[in-house]
Design an enzyme around this catalytic site. Structure first.
Site, PDB file in Angstrom:
ATOM      1  N   CYS A 295       0.628  -1.115   0.187  1.00 58.27           N
ATOM      2  CA  CYS A 295      -0.027  -0.001  -0.054  1.00 58.27           C
ATOM      3  C   CYS A 295       1.051   1.199  -0.166  1.00 58.27           C
ATOM      4  CB  CYS A 295      -0.931   0.043   1.354  1.00 58.27           C
ATOM      5  SG  CYS A 295       0.138   0.253   2.810  1.00 58.27           S
TER       6      CYS A 295
ATOM      7  N   CYS B  84       3.691   1.833   2.355  1.00 56.06           N
ATOM      8  CA  CYS B  84       5.115   1.265   2.415  1.00 56.06           C
ATOM      9  C   CYS B  84       6.180   2.267   1.495  1.00 56.06           C
ATOM     10  CB  CYS B  84       4.928  -0.140   1.236  1.00 56.06           C
ATOM     11  SG  CYS B  84       3.980  -1.220   2.114  1.00 56.06           S
TER      12      CYS B  84
ATOM     13  N   ASP C 236      -2.054 -31.373 -18.360  1.00 53.11           N
ATOM     14  CA  ASP C 236      -1.078 -31.585 -17.332  1.00 53.11           C
ATOM     15  C   ASP C 236      -1.678 -32.210 -16.013  1.00 53.11           C
ATOM     16  OD1 ASP C 236       1.636 -31.848 -16.284  1.00 53.11           O
ATOM     17  OD2 ASP C 236       1.251 -29.933 -15.525  1.00 53.11           O
TER      18      ASP C 236
ATOM     19  N   ASP D  81       0.772 -25.646 -16.659  1.00 53.91           N
ATOM     20  CA  ASP D  81       0.911 -24.751 -15.616  1.00 53.91           C
ATOM     21  C   ASP D  81       2.321 -24.483 -15.622  1.00 53.91           C
ATOM     22  OD1 ASP D  81       1.491 -26.966 -14.339  1.00 53.91           O
ATOM     23  OD2 ASP D  81       1.531 -25.873 -12.745  1.00 53.91           O
TER      24      ASP D  81
ATOM     25  N   ASP E 295       5.655 -27.391 -19.912  1.00 56.61           N
ATOM     26  CA  ASP E 295       4.343 -27.166 -20.597  1.00 56.61           C
ATOM     27  C   ASP E 295       4.572 -26.148 -21.817  1.00 56.61           C
ATOM     28  OD1 ASP E 295       3.362 -29.190 -19.262  1.00 56.61           O
ATOM     29  OD2 ASP E 295       2.450 -27.958 -17.824  1.00 56.61           O
TER      30      ASP E 295
END
Length: 812
Positions: A116, A119, A522, A708, A712
């Site tokens: 935010c 920071c 997968d 993923d 792949d």
């Protein structure tokens, strides 16, 4: 005995209090705390405690009053070793990203962990208070920190360390040339689109005033002024906004290749020339409004296409993030020295400590450990590696230190081989795209031939009207509605799917889903959640399930192995912990010497026989002490709840379903059995998966790939349509045609339903666009259509196409 665990049911526990710093649950029995804003606050780990104490000690505790979101857990941010940070103090290392001006240095840092606006306040205030820092400014939009400081007073390594002390990770930021080039082109395209839209509205108002329908008491002087104003406003549209069309047409004509740029350039250039003639002569129709309209519609389509391509710009750059920035090289005496990856040479020996990435392909010379290769192979468990075994760059050393002889670097690594497979797959144009290109060329050729014939005929009949009739023909038949027919429908459907949690990165997905007949999936992270969970505890002695689980959690609490995360937080300390790579752990908990891991390894502690396994699928770990085995723990990678619905939807469409995984464990067959998938193969490399895909495509099948991991990526790039999970690697998501942001396979099922509606809408749009062009062509050739009616007809046709596409805004 805990019957809920024995049957695989989850444990019921009261909700723990959140950590005051990061918001994560505070483990039971945690003793970490810090005094913040006058009160003692509970912390989940020593990292949060240290960060909170640092913030308070520096007088910056008002950060906690200003923040709107909890901070990131510092232990989850990328870790940096002190000797690795020290490399940044070298001048040769700083040269690419640090600007030197006398005693002052300036650099840009990319900050991780920002949650935010508070920071930014905390980082700027903390750094500004350091000796030697002149200025620190954080851009919250891109998380880049611009710092100006005196290197003699504060080394860069200490500056980076100070950022980490308050809970953030800082890395030198360097622009990628290809990504920067695409960003500049994207900004230029956005400016061209904005200029075309703004000027077209002004040109439209000025031109409409000269139309006979609106020309009421308009003096000749004012009519002339409006014509010149229209010309003045249209000129930037033609030469600035539409320059890309003329350059493309010139390039295509030189290569004797017809494209949409040729037709568009003829229409825009002809209309602009006709408008200049009418302006100079003071009579006749103005075509400037048509020029602006063409530009706005066509630039909008080009901009959407550019945005889709921009998402694939950093594909290779994402792979670099899998490699460490530095490594420990061993000299002849066995002493280690931290060096940059670019300084490494084949034949060097490197020391890879636990938790570090392998910097290069090589062979293990000494040590025994397990290596996490999940991103490259799909294996969800780390694989054991010992002397003589091969290891791959970009994989993670999990347990013990390894001494590795470097055998391949850079382009010669297996990681680079995956990139080459990716580039080869991306370079092959689908058969459907080639057919579409040929059809477009024939359409343009027919329009141009008809225009020439019409021009010759009218030159013989009435030379004064020949040019205007041909121009009206080109304007009326300009394939604007035809060009909008598919993109508008796909854009609307894309927005609908985005709301449902599926992001389309390429426009052909919804149109192509209706042509799919084969699904490749997968396993790890796709059909399953990609993380081990504790499914059951089977006590073997006098201790109940909860007690056995507490003892196992204590042993696993210090392990970096993914199995350790399945046992949760420990409530008891462990002493004399020993890690035996590939076998398990040994340690003392509450005065009891324990082992957990492979059955033979655990049983050897008590010299007792190994208890039998009842045949249940999963990863079985044995817990035992010096008296004998205590309990079996059954771990499993849980199947996603909506995986059966996806398989059922694919089967209902008559698709062939294949499960291809890099995981060589029995879990591949078990997942296939649970989902009723008949064709399943495990232990496949990326090129083996790609070979299977190519075989299917040579058989004429159209393939949808769902995956993923980095392993792949070649198949994702080569499939007719590819979908990556939202939790996938950045490279997989970058090269997929769609991303399941919600990680919900149900979003893909929704996409299948929406694809059918989209295809219907696209066919309707194409039919209307083709019907309009077919009907208007003879009327324009006969000279019955004036330029203004040609422009209005094309606008109406385009508007009808857009309105029809908006029907896809409703969720399926």
């Amino acid at each position: 005995m805990d019957t809920s665990l024995a049957t695989g049911a989850p444990l019921e526990r009261s909700s723990p209090a959140p950590c005051y710093h990061c918001g994560l649950p505070v483990p039971a029995g945690s003793h970490f705390s810090a005094v913040v804003l006058g009160q003692s606050r509970e912390m989940c780990c020593p990292g949060c405690q240290a960060v909170a104490e640092t913030i308070v000690q520096n007088g910056l505790e008002h950060y906690y009053s200003h923040r709107s979101e909890a901070a990131h857990n510092p232990q989850q941010l990328p870790q940096a070793l002190p000797d690795e940070l020290a490399l940044y103090d070298r001048r040769d290392v700083q040269q690419p990203f640090v600007e030197q001006s006398g005693e002052s240095s300036e650099t840009s840092l990319l900050i991780e962990g920002i949650s935010c606006a508070a920071c930014g306040w905390l980082i700027e205030k903390h750094l500004a208070a350091l000796p030697g820092v002149v200025e620190a400014h954080l851009n919250l939009s891109n998380h880049r920190l611009r710092v100006r400081w005196s290197a003699s007073a504060l080394p860069l390594s200490e500056l980076l360390g100070e950022v980490r002390r308050i809970g953030y990770a800082a890395h030198p930021w360097q622009a990628d040339a290809a990504a920067e080039q695409l960003t500049r082109e994207n900004r230029r395209a956005m400016r061209q689109l904005g200029v075309a839209g703004l000027l077209w509205m002004q040109v439209m108002m000025a031109s409409m005033a000269t139309w006979p329908e609106f020309n009421v008491d308009l003096s000749p002087e004012l009519d002339s002024i409006l014509r010149w104003v229209s010309l003045f406003l249209t000129t930037p549209i033609v030469f600035y906004c539409c320059g890309q069309f003329f350059r493309g047409a010139l390039r295509d004509l030189r290569t004797r290749h017809l494209s949409m740029d040729v037709s568009v350039s003829l229409a825009i250039g002809g209309a602009y020339a006709a408008g200049i003639w009418s302006t100079v002569m003071g009579h006749g129709e103005l075509y400037f409004d048509a020029v602006g309209m063409f530009a706005l519609f066509l630039l909008s389509g080009r901009y959407l296409e550019r945005r889709a391509r921009e998402r694939t710009a950093a594909a290779t750059a994402q792979l670099v993030k899998l490699l460490p920035a530095s490594c420990l090289r061993l000299d002849e005496q066995g002493h280690s020295q931290r060096i940059l990856l670019s300084e490494l040479q084949p034949g060097d020996r490197v020391l890879v400590p636990p938790g570090a990435l392998l910097p290069a392909d090589g062979r293990v010379l000494a040590g025994q450990s397990s290596v996490d290769e999940s991103l490259l192979t799909g294996e969800y468990l780390p694989q054991p590696r010992s002397v003589g075994d091969a290891v791959t760059a970009g994989t993670l050393n999990v347990e013990g230190p390894l001494t590795v002889e470097v055998q391949a670097l850079g382009d010669a690594t297996r990681l680079s081989a995956i990139v080459r497979l990716l580039e080869r797959a991306q370079g092959e144009k689908p058969r459907l795209a080639e057919i579409a290109d040929r059809v477009a060329q024939w359409f343009l050729l027919i329009v141009l031939v008809v225009a020439v014939i019409v021009g010759v005929v009218w030159w013989q009949l009435d030379a004064s009207r020949a040019f205007w009739v041909v121009l009206a023909l080109l304007v009326a038949t300009c394939p604007c509605a035809l060009a909008l027919a598919t993109p508008t429908a796909l854009t609307t459907a894309t927005g609908t799917l985005h709301r449902l949690g599926m992001l389309l990165t390429r426009g052909h997905v919804l149109e192509g889903l209706e042509q799919i007949d084969t699904l490749i999936v997968d396993k790890t992270g796709t059909l399953t959640e990609g993380r081990l969970t504790l499914r059951a505890v089977q006590p073997l002695g006098d201790l109940d399930g909860d007690t056995c689980l507490a003892l196992a959690a204590a042993l696993e609490s210090q392990s970096e192995h993914p199995i350790g995360r399945a046992f949760g937080h420990a409530t008891a300390p462990v002493e004399a912990l020993q890690n035996v790579p590939g076998l398990g752990l040994e340690g003392v908990v509450e005065g009891r010497r324990l082992r957990i891991g492979q059955a033979d390894f655990v049983s050897a502690l008590s010299a007792s026989p190994t208890p039998a396994i009842n045949g249940e699928q999963g990863q079985w770990l044995l817990l035992g002490d010096e008296q004998g085995p205590l309990a079996w723990f059954v771990l499993d990678d849980r199947l996603r709840d909506d995986a059966p619905a996806l398989v059922e939807a694919a089967r209902g469409r008559g698709w062939q379903i294949l499960l291809l995984s890099g995981d060589s464990s029995p879990m591949v067959g078990e997942v296939a059995r649970q989902l009723g998938i008949e064709q399943a193969r495990g232990g496949l490399t990326p090129d083996a998966k790609l070979d299977i895909l190519r075989d299917l495509q040579r058989q004429g099948r159209r393939v949808l790939m769902l995956g993923d991991g980095v392993n792949d990526v070649p198949v994702l790039a080569g499939a007719d349509i590819s979908v990556a999970m939202g939790s996938a690697s950045d490279l997989a998501k970058t090269n997929a045609d769609a991303v399941l942001l919600s990680n919900r396979l149900g979003s893909l099922v929704d996409a299948l339903r929406l694809a059918r509606r989209t295809r219907t809408i696209i066919i309707e749009n194409l039919a209307w666009a083709g019907l309009y062009n077919g009907l208007v062509l003879p009327f324009a050739a006969l000279g019955w259509i004036t330029p203004i009616w040609a422009a209005l007809g094309m606008s109406a046709s385009s508007l009808l196409v857009v309105l029809n596409a908006l029907r896809l805004g409703k969720a399926p």
